[in-house]
Design an enzyme around this catalytic site. Structure first.
Site, mmCIF file in Angstrom:
data_model
loop_
_atom_site.group_PDB
_atom_site.id
_atom_site.type_symbol
_atom_site.label_atom_id
_atom_site.label_comp_id
_atom_site.label_asym_id
_atom_site.label_seq_id
_atom_site.Cartn_x
_atom_site.Cartn_y
_atom_site.Cartn_z
ATOM 1 N N THR A 139 61.735 46.381 40.899
ATOM 2 C CA THR A 139 61.948 47.829 41.003
ATOM 3 C C THR A 139 60.607 48.553 41.153
ATOM 4 O O THR A 139 60.480 49.506 41.922
ATOM 5 C CB THR A 139 62.676 48.344 39.735
ATOM 6 O OG1 THR A 139 63.865 47.589 39.594
ATOM 7 C CG2 THR A 139 63.002 49.812 39.811
ATOM 8 N N HIS A 155 59.481 48.355 44.632
ATOM 9 C CA HIS A 155 60.163 49.337 45.501
ATOM 10 C C HIS A 155 59.469 50.697 45.392
ATOM 11 O O HIS A 155 59.231 51.373 46.388
ATOM 12 C CB HIS A 155 61.636 49.506 45.099
ATOM 13 C CG HIS A 155 62.480 48.314 45.396
ATOM 14 N ND1 HIS A 155 62.730 47.881 46.673
ATOM 15 C CD2 HIS A 155 63.127 47.451 44.589
ATOM 16 C CE1 HIS A 155 63.492 46.808 46.626
ATOM 17 N NE2 HIS A 155 63.745 46.519 45.383
ATOM 18 N N ILE A 215 70.978 42.717 44.250
ATOM 19 C CA ILE A 215 71.382 43.979 44.884
ATOM 20 C C ILE A 215 71.401 43.706 46.374
ATOM 21 O O ILE A 215 70.344 43.556 47.007
ATOM 22 C CB ILE A 215 70.422 45.110 44.480
ATOM 23 C CG1 ILE A 215 70.477 45.265 42.938
ATOM 24 C CG2 ILE A 215 70.791 46.417 45.172
ATOM 25 C CD1 ILE A 215 69.366 46.091 42.349
HETATM 26 P P1 NAD Z 1 63.004 38.611 43.858
HETATM 27 O O1 NAD Z 1 63.090 39.458 45.059
HETATM 28 O O2 NAD Z 1 61.658 38.301 43.276
HETATM 29 O O3 NAD Z 1 63.703 37.219 44.156
HETATM 30 C C1 NAD Z 1 64.721 37.049 45.080
HETATM 31 C C2 NAD Z 1 64.511 35.689 45.724
HETATM 32 O O4 NAD Z 1 65.591 35.449 46.632
HETATM 33 C C3 NAD Z 1 63.208 35.598 46.537
HETATM 34 O O5 NAD Z 1 62.405 34.524 46.051
HETATM 35 C C4 NAD Z 1 63.697 35.359 47.967
HETATM 36 O O6 NAD Z 1 62.849 34.500 48.710
HETATM 37 C C5 NAD Z 1 65.070 34.741 47.727
HETATM 38 N N1 NAD Z 1 65.982 34.799 48.876
HETATM 39 C C6 NAD Z 1 66.022 35.715 49.884
HETATM 40 N N2 NAD Z 1 66.986 35.391 50.779
HETATM 41 C C7 NAD Z 1 67.579 34.262 50.294
HETATM 42 C C8 NAD Z 1 68.644 33.441 50.766
HETATM 43 N N3 NAD Z 1 69.303 33.717 51.906
HETATM 44 N N4 NAD Z 1 68.982 32.359 50.037
HETATM 45 C C9 NAD Z 1 68.330 32.061 48.884
HETATM 46 N N5 NAD Z 1 67.319 32.790 48.400
HETATM 47 C C10 NAD Z 1 66.937 33.879 49.114
HETATM 48 O O7 NAD Z 1 63.945 39.279 42.771
HETATM 49 P P2 NAD Z 1 64.105 39.107 41.188
HETATM 50 O O8 NAD Z 1 63.198 40.049 40.488
HETATM 51 O O9 NAD Z 1 64.103 37.667 40.794
HETATM 52 O O10 NAD Z 1 65.584 39.706 41.045
HETATM 53 C C11 NAD Z 1 66.684 39.019 41.623
HETATM 54 C C12 NAD Z 1 67.700 39.986 42.211
HETATM 55 O O11 NAD Z 1 68.308 40.750 41.164
HETATM 56 C C13 NAD Z 1 67.123 41.014 43.198
HETATM 57 O O12 NAD Z 1 68.086 41.242 44.218
HETATM 58 C C14 NAD Z 1 66.984 42.260 42.339
HETATM 59 O O13 NAD Z 1 67.023 43.453 43.117
HETATM 60 C C15 NAD Z 1 68.220 42.135 41.468
HETATM 61 N N6 NAD Z 1 68.169 42.833 40.170
HETATM 62 C C16 NAD Z 1 69.333 43.379 39.750
HETATM 63 C C17 NAD Z 1 69.400 43.982 38.510
HETATM 64 C C18 NAD Z 1 70.697 44.514 38.018
HETATM 65 O O14 NAD Z 1 70.720 45.122 36.956
HETATM 66 N N7 NAD Z 1 71.788 44.291 38.746
HETATM 67 C C19 NAD Z 1 68.254 44.022 37.698
HETATM 68 C C20 NAD Z 1 67.082 43.427 38.155
HETATM 69 C C21 NAD Z 1 67.049 42.819 39.390
#
Ligand code: NAD
Ligand code: ZN
Length: 350
Positions: free
Chosen positions: A45, A48, A270
């Site tokens: 976040t 972003h 997300i």
């Molecule tokens: P991050 O962006 O560091 O990790 C996401 C990973 O997914 C990256 O390493 C990326 O290379 C990989 N990825 C991209 N496309 C892919 C695919 N097709 N197949 C497999 N892997 C792929 O994010 P993070 O900090 O580890 O967080 C994980 C997710 O959770 C993010 O989408 C973030 O926005 C979300 N999030 C949601 C909440 C919530 O409350 N719902 C809270 C925190 C984070």
């Protein structure tokens, strides 16, 4: 005389980047506590907001101190705060809830309709001091390293998602080996999952996942089809539980195809953009898809601390540490994708 100003990372203007600047130390109102920040961690976040993407432009009102992952020491109690003492080492829940909406009244605080995000909708913790409601504070048991506590918001996301469905003896698919995906894989192993697969496209993250859970099947989905992966793992009917942690619509669609009938998906990622989902599979396969937001207040915290006290070790997910004055380096390495969690040091523990 008490200090009046502090250094903080501020989004000063609606554009890319952050500024380290001197700002007033916030006053402590009744029911609040003042925390001297020891360490913070950078979250997606924050990236972003740093990048000033479309979501940030809609959400952030400048000027604002950002950041919501922290560990610190309580140094002042507002009137009426009796449950904490000065000197307590604490982290805190970054969602400040209204306590009056339907979900709050029912005790489902993480589903509050009027949640205010620390470092998102109000000033955050990338600062020498943070003031938050005492109710948001979580006291951390002694013995847990401060670096880990600094990441407890993200670790809490992983705990909340991973524990949504029964894991014990189940075959798990995790899409996305970001910090949260890898922490979730470690939790799955800790909680007695059977076989664990974790996917990512980024070689650095795939390597990190392999180190974190050596017996997991760590794969790039572009190099192996999901049916070949399942064959390799000896699965005949598909995965029992899916944890979507990539935010990739493609990964989510593929996950649905890979689930066994009756499978359960916890969706934290997300999803950026739309994709066709095989709804027949969802309906006729009796799949459950559960959206996950934040952490349950405060059962996720309770379980997280309990697991950290009983051998859960996520330390290898923290790959970089910088002094807060070198924050640009931290944001750069996060941006590059060549990192796990990045921790910023703000002060020494007394
Ligand atoms: P991050 O962006 O560091 O990790 C996401 C990973 O997914 C990256 O390493 C990326 O290379 C990989 N990825 C991209 N496309 C892919 C695919 N097709 N197949 C497999 N892997 C792929 O994010 P993070 O900090 O580890 O967080 C994980 C997710 O959770 C993010 O989408 C973030 O926005 C979300 N999030 C949601 C909440 C919530 O409350 N719902 C809270 C925190 C984070
Ligand atoms: Zn509410």
């Amino acid at each position: 005389m008490a200090e009046k100003t502090m250094l903080a990372l501020v989004k000063t203007e609606p554009k890319q980047g952050l500024t380290l600047k001197e700002v007033p130390i916030p006053p402590v109102s009744p029911g609040q506590v003042k925390i001297r920040i020891l360490k913070t961690a950078i979250c997606g976040t924050d990236m972003h907001i740093y990048n000033w993407d479309e979501w940030s432009r809609r959400t952030i009102k400048t000027p604002q101190i950002i950041g919501h992952e922290f560990v610190g020491e309580i140094i002042e109690l507002g009137s009426g705060v009796t449950q904490y003492s000065e000197g307590d080492i604490v982290s805190g829940e970054g969602h400040i809830v209204c306590k009056t909406c339907r979900n709050c009244m029912a005790g489902r605080l993480h589903l509050c309709k009027y949640t205010i995000g620390v470092g998102v909708n109000r000033d955050g913790c990338f600062a020498e001091y943070l003031v938050i409601p005492a109710e948001n504070v979580v006291r951390i048991a002694p013995g847990i390293p401060l670096d880990i506590i600094a990441c407890s918001d993200a670790l809490g996301n992983a705990v909340h998602t991973a524990l949504k469905f029964d894991l014990t003896g189940e075959d798990i698919l995790i899409t996305g080996a970001g910090p949260i995906g890898i922490m979730a894989a470690i939790i799955c192993r800790h909680c007695g999952a059977k076989k664990i697969a974790i996917t990512d496209l980024n070689p650095y993250r795939l390597e990190l996942a392999k180190k974190a859970v050596p017996d997991a099947y760590v794969v790039d989905p572009r190099e192996i089809s999901s049916s070949d992966l399942m064959r390799k793992m000896g699965l005949t009917e598909g995965f029992d539980v899916g944890l979507e942690m990539s935010g990739s619509p493609q990964a989510f669609a593929d996950m649905i195809e890979s689930m066994g009938n009756g499978g359960k998906i916890a969706l934290l990622g997300i999803l950026k953009g739309n994709i066709n989902i095989n709804w027949d599979k969802v309906v006729f396969g009796g799949l459950t898809i559960q959206g996950i937001y934040g952490r349950e207040m405060f059962d996720t915290w309770y379980k997280m601390i309990s697991m950290l006290q009983t051998g859960l070790d996520v330390s290898m997910v923290i790959t970089h540490r910088f002094d807060f004055k070198d924050f640009e380096k931290g944001f750069e390495v996060m941006q590059s994708g060549q990192s796990g969690k990045v921790v910023l040091d703000w002060a020494k523990e007394i």
